[in-house]
Design a protein around this motif. Structure first.
Motif, PDB file in Angstrom:
ATOM      1  N   PRO A 189      31.254  10.337   8.634  1.00  0.00           N
ATOM      2  CA  PRO A 189      31.902  11.648   8.606  1.00  0.00           C
ATOM      3  C   PRO A 189      30.997  12.957   8.205  1.00  0.00           C
ATOM      4  N   ARG A 190      29.848  12.628   7.473  1.00  0.00           N
ATOM      5  CA  ARG A 190      28.633  13.301   7.296  1.00  0.00           C
ATOM      6  C   ARG A 190      28.064  13.879   8.567  1.00  0.00           C
ATOM      7  N   TRP A 191      27.858  13.132   9.355  1.00  0.00           N
ATOM      8  CA  TRP A 191      27.373  13.509  10.950  1.00  0.00           C
ATOM      9  C   TRP A 191      28.398  14.385  11.589  1.00  0.00           C
ATOM     10  N   LYS A 199      38.050  18.205  11.143  1.00  0.00           N
ATOM     11  CA  LYS A 199      39.321  17.345  11.104  1.00  0.00           C
ATOM     12  C   LYS A 199      38.974  15.873  11.437  1.00  0.00           C
ATOM     13  N   GLU A 200      38.297  15.676  12.214  1.00  0.00           N
ATOM     14  CA  GLU A 200      37.758  14.397  12.393  1.00  0.00           C
ATOM     15  C   GLU A 200      37.389  13.754  11.020  1.00  0.00           C
ATOM     16  N   ALA A 201      36.188  14.379  10.423  1.00  0.00           N
ATOM     17  CA  ALA A 201      35.692  13.850   9.395  1.00  0.00           C
ATOM     18  C   ALA A 201      36.801  13.827   8.089  1.00  0.00           C
ATOM     19  N   LYS A 202      37.570  14.683   8.162  1.00  0.00           N
ATOM     20  CA  LYS A 202      38.839  14.560   7.146  1.00  0.00           C
ATOM     21  C   LYS A 202      39.582  13.229   7.176  1.00  0.00           C
ATOM     22  N   ALA A 203      39.792  13.095   8.469  1.00  0.00           N
ATOM     23  CA  ALA A 203      40.826  11.943   8.822  1.00  0.00           C
ATOM     24  C   ALA A 203      39.846  10.771   8.342  1.00  0.00           C
ATOM     25  N   ILE A 204      38.764  10.475   8.941  1.00  0.00           N
ATOM     26  CA  ILE A 204      37.861   9.248   8.664  1.00  0.00           C
ATOM     27  C   ILE A 204      37.771   9.306   7.123  1.00  0.00           C
ATOM     28  N   LEU A 205      37.338  10.318   6.409  1.00  0.00           N
ATOM     29  CA  LEU A 205      37.187  10.191   4.828  1.00  0.00           C
ATOM     30  C   LEU A 205      38.532   9.553   4.123  1.00  0.00           C
ATOM     31  N   GLN A 206      39.641   9.877   4.655  1.00  0.00           N
ATOM     32  CA  GLN A 206      40.783   9.470   4.379  1.00  0.00           C
ATOM     33  C   GLN A 206      41.017   8.223   4.445  1.00  0.00           C
ATOM     34  N   MET A 207      40.667   7.594   5.574  1.00  0.00           N
ATOM     35  CA  MET A 207      40.685   6.172   5.732  1.00  0.00           C
ATOM     36  C   MET A 207      39.972   5.498   4.904  1.00  0.00           C
ATOM     37  N   LEU A 208      38.526   5.812   4.843  1.00  0.00           N
ATOM     38  CA  LEU A 208      37.479   5.248   4.220  1.00  0.00           C
ATOM     39  C   LEU A 208      37.686   5.211   2.752  1.00  0.00           C
ATOM     40  N   ARG A 209      38.345   6.248   2.095  1.00  0.00           N
ATOM     41  CA  ARG A 209      38.492   6.371   0.742  1.00  0.00           C
ATOM     42  C   ARG A 209      40.123   5.943   0.378  1.00  0.00           C
TER      43      ARG A 209
END
Length: 743
Positions: A189-191, A199-209
């Motif tokens: 998500p940082r990259w 939007k992609e970073a937010k979706a991945i962060l939601q999955m990771l957290r």
């Protein structure tokens, strides 16, 4: 945190394949040299083993910059493909030249995995367990070696063992790794944020957290895009707003009011001017003071980060509890608030057309799933503050903000006891027009106030803030207009500018980055020359003297099987120690583990020296040597084994992290080559005792370097760590050569 844990485990399989490969070639080379008659060609025999090392060194030189451009995930996919291709070619290998080619391809896969897996895990793991997850590569690598030794041992029991099958079986787990990288591993998500793909970073962060609200961390990732050196430390005294309202003895113009999520709960922050009353402020003075030689040699970053951990062990130590700085606010990472959604725009009927020009089309239209809504409440002047007081009260129950007297800020928990805030400031530009701007603040309770860390009604606490120009709010606006996040206007975002520019080599010369790079390179050099290769080389001889080989030979095992089994038992000793290190990495910390384990390494090497220079009974010699080797292995894999890679993945800013980690990894591989090829020369010139003496001296130097130069990073968000390096660079006269940008 299950999402982050599973992703880290999947990524660490790349290091399992590295350990697998190291063990298989150690066993297979016994049969390779017989088939190709390499007994009389030791240089070619060594090249078969070392070609993988050469391949890893070559690919490391550009893996970091490429990963900064194309992403971490594609490089991990490439690593799995190279592992698979190398395994297939080794399975075929009709001659030595093809085998060397296969080993080179395999080395490419090893280099990518060793370089990028720690970076990937650091960028996806939460601060509270980042050390534990980043120790996984060490554990999986050792487990891969042990499992591979067991497999090869079983193969050596056959009448005619096949070295091609030993090496080629690597392609099977490589397929599993390929499937995981393609089908399961997300991009960092940082990259993604660095490339403007919010939007992609937010979706991945939601999955990771494992939660919907990742607003605080998303804002943190945007703020972490820069590596600028304009960071300063400011100190505040925090107290209840009711008490501050009754206080007429102090000037309230510099006060900032914090509103809690519940109506009627608020705090006031008063900036401390002049006096260095906070822990961080005192640490800065100590670090910059021209005192003893020791004080001048010790890195200010060590003093700064050490002061935080010493005074606030719970908040700074990776505790997952809520914020102690604002007990009424709690951590926004654990509160179901969505300040990035359109529903959280403060309801205000007084917005005029001029204000609406500063809102994006998505914000005005309320597009579904858009990353929008100002994180900063729209209050700029005393007049507007009074006008919005009634309308804003209901909004304060939906998101936390600091307002008052021409300054505004909103707070978000970002882990490790830290909170992200934005402070509204006003200044007169060159054209004489008064404009408002935004400064970013990383806030942490100082523990030096009257509240003592357990803040209650009527009590005051001290807080330290790392203040710098905001990357999220980059444009100054006229007074009375609303600032909007930078990513609301894609053509002008910092993220998109960063994506277009790519990693810049001149950023390595910035004081904070330069200090971090020096720390990373030196810790890698000292690790390689600390003696691990020499002890591994000597272990079979030590265990043979202890009678282990005689015992195994009595069981009817061949010399080859005995040698492989001894290596497997040596690897098995490492696993429990690595498991203990995983538990302690986020509790005791990286620096503490190094300071405790390096002296034990020195003592183990001294015992080995004594055992080799003093005459003693065979049983005593075997007992001392065996015990020293076991203790050395256990302590090395707890400290000096995993921690250099962990530190290197934590201390660099997002934009140049791949480039910096590639430099550190290149240092690692070059050091590995130098130690490997210098060991036989040193053995012939100074003997085994001399070799261990040299390693003991290096470990002593490493202990001094860690004590003076290596900071404690446990529990800190990655973006906060580099800010401390920026502050530390300023604390040393003449080190900060970069012009400071005015926020």
């Amino acid at each position: 945190m299950q999402g982050a844990v599973f992703v880290a485990i999947a990524a660490a399989i790349g290091n399992l394949l590295q350990g697998w490969d190291n063990a298989t070639i150690a066993g297979a080379v016994l049969y390779i040299k017989r088939e190709f008659h390499l007994e009389t060609q030791p240089a070619l025999e060594g090249l078969v083993v070392a070609t993988s090392l050469i391949g890893a060194t070559i690919i490391t030189t550009f893996s970091g910059p490429v990963s900064d451009n194309v992403g971490r995930r594609p490089m991990l996919i490439a690593s799995s493909l190279l592992y698979f291709a190398g395994g297939l070619i080794m399975l075929w290998s009709p001659n030595v030249l093809v085998l060397l080619l296969a080993r080179l391809v395999d080395g490419f896969g090893v280099g990518l995995a060793v370089t990028l897996v720690p970076v990937y895990i650091s960028e996806t793991a939460p601060p509270e367990i980042r050390g534990l997850l980043n120790t996984l590569p060490q554990f999986t690598g050792s487990f891969g070696m042990f499992f591979s030794y067991c497999m090869i041992f079983y193969m050596t029991l056959a009448p005619q063992p096949s070295w091609r099958f030993m090496l080629g079986v690597l392609s099977v787990p490589s397929l599993a790794y390929l499937a995981l990288t393609v089908l399961y591993l997300p991009e960092s998500p940082r990259w993604l944020v660095s490339k403007g793909r919010m939007k992609e970073a937010k979706a991945i962060l939601q999955m990771l957290r494992g939660r919907e609200d990742v607003s605080g961390e998303m804002a943190l990732l945007v703020e972490g895009l820069g590596s600028g050196g304009d960071t300063v430390i400011e100190e505040y005294v925090l107290g209840p707003a009711a008490g501050a309202a009754e206080d007429t003895e102090h000037d309230t113009r510099d006060q900032v009011t914090l509103y809690g999520p519940e109506q009627g709960l608020s705090w006031v922050a008063q900036q401390v001017q002049g006096a260095r009353s906070s822990v961080l402020g005192s640490a800065v003075e100590l670090a910059s003071r021209q005192g003893s030689m020791y004080e001048q040699m010790k890195d200010p970053v060590v003093t700064l980060l050490g002061s935080v951990h010493e005074k606030m062990p719970e908040a700074g130590g990776g505790s997952a509890r809520g914020s102690t700085l604002f007990p009424n606010l709690g951590s926004m990472l654990s509160v179901a608030e969505r300040p990035w959604d359109e529903e959280n725009v403060p309801p205000n009927d007084d917005l005029d057309e001029e204000d609406e020009e500063y809102l994006s089309d998505e914000e005005a239209g309320g597009g579904a799933g858009a990353l929008q809504a100002p994180l900063l409440s729209r209050q700029s002047t005393d007049v507007e503050a009074k006008k919005e007081e009634g309308a804003g009260s209901s909004a304060m129950q939906r998101y936390s903000s600091m307002t008052g007297g021409g300054e505004t800020a909103s707070t978000m928990g970002i882990g490790g006891g830290w909170q992200l805030a934005w402070k509204w400031t006003e200044k007169v530009g060159p054209d004489g027009v008064k404009r408002g701007g935004v400064k970013r603040m990383y806030l942490h309770e100082d523990g030096g106030g009257g509240g003592g860390g357990e803040s209650g009604p009527g009590e005051y606490v001290h807080a330290a803030a790392l203040v710098s120009r905001s990357m999220l709010y980059t444009k100054d606006v006229l007074i009375g207009q609303s600032p909007t996040p930078a990513f609301e206007n894609p053509p002008e975002t910092v993220a998109n500018k960063a994506a277009a520019a790519g990693p810049r080599w001149r950023e390595l010369l910035e004081p904070g980055v330069r200090r971090a790079l020096f720390c990373g390179v030196m810790i890698q050099i000292l690790q390689q020359f600390s003696g691990i290769n020499g002890v591994l080389y000597y272990t079979p001889q030590i265990l043979d003297q202890a009678g282990v080989s005689v015992l195994l030979a009595s069981l009817g095992l061949s010399a080859d099987s005995t040698s492989i089994l001894i290596s497997g038992l040596t690897t098995l000793l490492m696993l429990p120690s690595i498991g203990l290190a995983m538990r302690l990495m986020d509790v005791s910390g990286r620096r503490a583990l190094l300071l405790w384990t390096i002296p034990v390494l020195i003592a183990s090497l001294v015992v080995l020296i004594v055992a080799n220079v003093m005459p003693m009974a065979t049983t005593v010699h075997a007992a001392l040597s065996t015990g020293s080797v076991i203790v050395y292995f256990c302590c090395f894999v707890m400290g000096f084994g995993p921690i250099p890679n962990i530190l290197c993945a934590e201390i660099f800013p997002t934009r140049v992290r791949g480039l910096c980690i590639a430099i550190c990894s290149l240092t690692f591989w070059l050091g590995d080559i130098a130690v490997t090829y210098s060991l036989p020369v040193m053995l012939s010139s100074v003997g085994l005792a001399g070799v261990f003496g040299f390693y003991a001296v290096v470990c002593c130097l490493a202990l001094v370097f860690v004590y003076l130069k290596v900071p404690e990073t446990k529990g800190f968000p990655l973006e906060v760590i580099i800010e401390f390096f920026n502050i530390g660079a300023k604390a040393v006269p003449g080190d900060d050569q970069q012009p400071q940008a005015e926020a």
